[in-house]
Enzyme design. Structure first.
Site, mmCIF file in Angstrom:
data_model
loop_
_atom_site.group_PDB
_atom_site.id
_atom_site.type_symbol
_atom_site.label_atom_id
_atom_site.label_comp_id
_atom_site.label_asym_id
_atom_site.label_seq_id
_atom_site.Cartn_x
_atom_site.Cartn_y
_atom_site.Cartn_z
ATOM 1 C CG LEU A 1 -1.784 1.239 1.451
ATOM 2 C CD1 LEU A 1 -2.702 1.492 0.255
ATOM 3 C CD2 LEU A 1 -2.608 1.088 2.723
ATOM 4 C CD GLU B 1 2.127 4.613 -4.562
ATOM 5 O OE1 GLU B 1 2.383 5.777 -4.940
ATOM 6 O OE2 GLU B 1 1.397 3.825 -5.200
ATOM 7 N N GLY C 1 4.109 8.024 2.296
ATOM 8 C CA GLY C 1 4.154 7.820 3.741
ATOM 9 C C GLY C 1 2.776 7.584 4.323
ATOM 10 C CG PHE D 1 8.578 1.439 4.641
ATOM 11 C CD1 PHE D 1 9.882 1.102 4.931
ATOM 12 C CD2 PHE D 1 8.270 2.775 4.477
ATOM 13 C CE1 PHE D 1 10.869 2.076 5.051
ATOM 14 C CE2 PHE D 1 9.241 3.754 4.595
ATOM 15 C CZ PHE D 1 10.548 3.407 4.877
ATOM 16 C CD GLN E 1 6.873 9.074 48.739
ATOM 17 O OE1 GLN E 1 7.395 10.142 48.418
ATOM 18 N NE2 GLN E 1 5.933 8.994 49.671
ATOM 19 C CD GLU F 1 -2.374 -2.177 10.634
ATOM 20 O OE1 GLU F 1 -3.327 -1.532 10.188
ATOM 21 O OE2 GLU F 1 -2.002 -3.262 10.167
#
Length: 392
Positions: A134, A136, A140, A166, A291, A375
């Site tokens: 998907l 390119e 991005g 990617f 703490q 995603e």
């Protein structure tokens, strides 16, 4: 985490399924993972294949797919709990036991009968894997700003030209789903269109190879006038120009799966931090008594519980037929950013011990960072939510 945590109220519904998966991971995958080198790189391809097929045989891999396709017919909320269990297990093989970027989801709703038989069923059975092309090089996060084109030829087929980058799993996938900008014979625009093809397709080749911070392999795909028949369009002729609308559900479910995995990873990291704080002594005290250490761990518990509740609630809405993209965006944004913070805090509690190469937190520190990018980046999730709020 104890059974008194708020999220345990929503986890009980599918507890038997999650427990069975956890038992499978402990019984079969943990011993296999113990033989892997401690460099944190991806497991070998043949081992990933074995894990995928074994999980499919047990009914976990693509559990939300119908039984007639080879799945188990689980509700989506059960699948979300399985991904959470995989993340929480701390086993590097567990994520490969569940359908992720190599899994079958996009074909389920839009695939034709032929595509379901040829591509989907082998994927559900764990006999094949896919990749999604998907993104390119110059787009991005603007994933549907497509320069890859699909032009009609004289015979009614398609000619695809362009580059994708990617692409996860491309080096081992059997099939690829490619999203391209359809162009008709007269030069008119047909919009984003999804195609499915074998990775052995002539004039389709792998270009540059990348390696992520935690060993993930990513690839460039080059489509040099790849010729496909008309029935390669996912959904048939009705799928021409429909990839953007058809992809929303798959993207939303994918984001909820990532959110669940992040929640599991965060919970595992928190458990490591709590265990270390109870045992490690400094200046005559267990460090959990200080703490500043408590602040790291208590803040992490609060954020993990909130992220889990949000993700589980969104998954339940999917089972009820509500698949609002902003719900998945909120869950993915919250859970991925929470996981990064929780792993960072737990590493801080461990000090140099957690920073040393080979420690589980050192690997998680590198691994979890990609969750705010894949995603859809955190910024993209914010844009989706802002638009739903009428702000853009």
């Amino acid at each position: 985490m104890s059974a008194t945590t708020p999220s345990s109220v929503l986890e009980t519904e599918h507890r038997e399924i999650a427990d069975a998966f956890t038992a499978f991971v402990r019984r079969e995958l943990v011993p296999l993972a113990a033989e892997l080198p401690e460099n944190g790189d991806m497991p070998p391809a043949d081992l990933r294949t074995y894990v995928r097929r074994r999980s499919a045989k047990l009914g976990f891999y693509a559990g939300d797919h119908p039984e007639e396709l080879g799945g188990s017919g689980m509700p989506f909320s059960a699948v979300v709990l399985l991904h959470h269990a995989a993340g929480r297990s701390g086993c590097p093989l567990a994520p490969y036991a569940l359908a992720g970027s190599d899994g079958p989801s996009p074909l389920l709703r839009q695939g034709t009968e032929k595509q379901i038989e040829q591509y989907l069923k082998p994927l559900v059975r764990g006999e094949a894997t896919r990749c999604l092309a998907l993104t390119e090089p110059n787009a991005g996060s603007d994933a549907f700003h497509l320069t890859t084109t699909a032009a009609r030829d004289a015979d009614g087929g398609w000619v695809l030209s362009g580059r994708k980058t990617f692409v996860s799993n491309a080096g081992h996938a059997d099939f690829v789903i490619v999203v391209a900008r359809a162009v008709d014979a007269d030069g008119g625009e047909g919009g984003p269109t999804a195609f499915v093809m074998g990775m052995d397709q002539p004039r389709l080749r792998i270009g540059q190879r990348y390696q992520g911070m935690s060993g993930e392999e990513l690839y460039e795909l080059v489509l040099d006038e790849v010729r496909l028949p008309a029935d390669a369009v996912i959904g048939g002729e009705a799928g021409v120009g429909a990839a953007l609308g058809n992809g929303i559900d798959s993207l939303s479910r994918g984001r909820l799966v990532v959110a669940a995995m992040c929640n599991g990873i965060a919970e595992h990291a928190l458990d490591l931090g709590v265990e270390y704080a109870r045992e490690r002594r400094a200046f005559g005290e267990r460090i959990g008594a200080y703490q500043h250490v408590q602040e790291h761990l208590v803040s992490s518990r609060a954020e993990v519980e909130a992220a889990k509740l949000l993700t589980l609630a969104c998954a339940r809405l999917v089972d009820e037929g509500v698949e609002a993209p902003e719900n998945a965006a909120l869950a993915k944004l919250t859970s991925s950013e929470t996981a990064v913070r929780v792993v960072d805090r737990s590493l801080q509690v461990h000090g140099a011990t957690g920073w040393v190469r080979g420690h589980p937190l050192e690997f998680l520190y590198r691994y979890v960072r990609m969750m705010t990018i894949i995603e859809g980046t955190s910024e993209i999730q914010k844009v989706i939510v802002a638009r739903a709020m009428g702000l853009g």
